[in-house]
Design a protein around this motif. Structure first.
Motif, short mmCIF file in Angstrom:
data_model
loop_
_atom_site.label_atom_id
_atom_site.label_comp_id
_atom_site.label_asym_id
_atom_site.label_seq_id
_atom_site.Cartn_x
_atom_site.Cartn_y
_atom_site.Cartn_z
N ARG A 42 25.30 52.95 29.82
CA ARG A 42 26.32 52.03 29.33
C ARG A 42 27.65 52.31 30.02
N GLY A 43 28.55 51.34 29.93
CA GLY A 43 29.84 51.46 30.58
C GLY A 43 30.90 52.01 29.65
N THR A 44 32.13 51.91 30.09
CA THR A 44 33.25 52.40 29.31
C THR A 44 34.50 51.60 29.67
N GLU A 45 35.66 52.07 29.27
CA GLU A 45 36.91 51.35 29.50
C GLU A 45 38.01 52.30 29.93
N VAL A 46 38.94 51.77 30.72
CA VAL A 46 40.18 52.44 31.07
C VAL A 46 41.31 51.59 30.55
N VAL A 47 42.33 52.23 29.99
CA VAL A 47 43.48 51.50 29.45
C VAL A 47 44.69 51.74 30.35
N LEU A 48 45.31 50.64 30.78
CA LEU A 48 46.53 50.69 31.58
C LEU A 48 47.70 50.27 30.73
N ASP A 90 28.30 51.25 45.32
CA ASP A 90 27.44 50.14 44.89
C ASP A 90 27.11 50.22 43.40
N MET A 91 27.06 51.42 42.85
CA MET A 91 26.68 51.59 41.44
C MET A 91 27.78 51.17 40.47
N ILE A 92 29.02 51.38 40.85
CA ILE A 92 30.14 51.23 39.90
C ILE A 92 30.70 49.82 39.98
N ALA A 93 30.79 49.17 38.84
CA ALA A 93 31.36 47.83 38.75
C ALA A 93 32.53 47.87 37.76
N PHE A 94 33.53 47.03 37.99
CA PHE A 94 34.69 47.00 37.09
C PHE A 94 35.33 45.62 37.12
N SER A 95 36.07 45.34 36.07
CA SER A 95 36.76 44.06 35.95
C SER A 95 37.91 44.21 34.94
N PRO A 96 39.06 43.61 35.25
CA PRO A 96 39.43 42.82 36.43
C PRO A 96 39.77 43.71 37.61
N ARG A 97 40.01 43.08 38.76
CA ARG A 97 40.37 43.81 39.97
C ARG A 97 41.86 43.72 40.29
N ARG A 98 42.55 42.91 39.54
CA ARG A 98 44.00 42.78 39.71
C ARG A 98 44.58 42.43 38.35
N ARG A 110 37.36 47.15 32.19
CA ARG A 110 35.99 47.50 31.83
C ARG A 110 35.25 48.04 33.04
N VAL A 111 34.55 49.16 32.82
CA VAL A 111 33.84 49.83 33.91
C VAL A 111 32.36 49.94 33.53
N GLY A 112 31.50 49.46 34.41
CA GLY A 112 30.06 49.53 34.17
C GLY A 112 29.36 50.24 35.31
N VAL A 113 28.08 50.49 35.15
CA VAL A 113 27.31 51.19 36.18
C VAL A 113 25.94 50.55 36.29
#
Length: 274
Positions: A42-48, A90-98, A110-113
């Motif tokens: 499962r993924g996780t989150e980063v807070v800015l 290639d494994m790591i996906a995230f959104s948004p990019r900007r 949001r960060v997924g794998v």
């Protein structure tokens, strides 16, 4: 997540906050947590959070960094990356990019794998970069005479990187504390010690340096890592002169797991510091 939002607002208001989640800051950007470990399920989150007074835009990307024996991180071009490093990208996906952040308004990334079937066991790591996008400079007429020469304006671009680690399979690692010493150069005194790692994943934790008979640690450092590409690194910590003097002589150095993981001892050693 609500706890993080409240903590960010308190910090922006100038309150003294003890974070249970580590926070990185550069320029007017706060990022929490400062390290992500994913197991592929499962993924996780980063807070800015933008603690500045004006809206700010940040571009988010992945890059490859390798640890050196001195403990630094060198950026590696994708063309020079190993197969495992390319696989991590290639494994790591995230959104948004900007993102464009109004002042004091947290934003979740949001960060997924995605671990491909048959991926060899091991630790895969990339570093997520949050880089400020400067506002376009308005065009202005230059009233200086032509003989005045060329003027160059430099705009600093702030960025923060955090490691994103994907662990595949049953992995383990151990660490051992080596020699310790104090040195001084033009930047002032520093406490150094060697940290060795064995196993097939990174180690990460906190350092405490304690003098026998003294209750409070002389030195505490959080988030000391040794990544799989190095078997040994040197840890160097800048300290005030009065602390450097106290560090010389017999001390006990304890390397422990991150407090979020229970704080168990990874290694502990008695050393005579010169």
């Amino acid at each position: 997540m609500l706890r993080l939002f409240k903590a960010f607002r308190l910090l922006a208001a100038g309150a003294l906050v003890l974070f249970s989640v580590p926070v990185h800051a550069a320029g007017d950007l706060l990022v929490a947590p400062t390290r992500l470990v994913l197991d592929g399920s499962r993924g996780t989150e980063v807070v800015l959070n933008n603690i500045g007074a004006e809206p700010a835009t940040y571009r988010i990307s992945l890059e490859i960094k390798r640890m050196t024996a001195a403990g630094g991180l060198e950026e590696i071009a994708e063309a020079d990356a190993s197969e495992a490093e390319k696989a991590a990208l290639d494994m790591i996906a995230f959104s948004p990019r900007r993102v464009t952040l109004p002042p004091n308004q947290p934003q979740v990334v949001r960060v997924g794998v995605r671990v491909p079937e048959g991926a060899p066991p091991g630790e895969y790591r990339a570093h997520m970069l949050f880089r400020a996008v400067p506002d376009p400079a308005p065009a202005t007429a230059d009233a200086r005479p032509a003989s005045a020469g060329v003027s160059i304006a430099l705009t600093p671009i702030y960025g923060i990187t955090i490691p994103v680690i994907v662990r595949v399979g049953d992995l383990g690692a151990e660490a051992a504390i080596g020699a310790a010493w104090v040195s001084e150069d033009d930047e002032g005194p520093a406490f150094h010690f060697d940290l060795k790692r064995t196993g097939n994943r990174s180690v990460y934790g906190d350092i405490e340096v304690i003098r026998p008979g003294v209750a409070e640690p002389l030195l505490v450092a959080r988030g000391i890592a040794v990544y799989p590409e190095v078997a040994e690194r040197q840890v160097s910590l800048r300290v005030p002169g009065e602390v450097a003097a106290k560090l010389k002589g017999p001390v006990r150095i304890r390397y422990s797991e991150d407090r979020e993981l229970g704080g168990g001892t990874i290694d502990e050693a008695e050393r005579v510091v010169k």
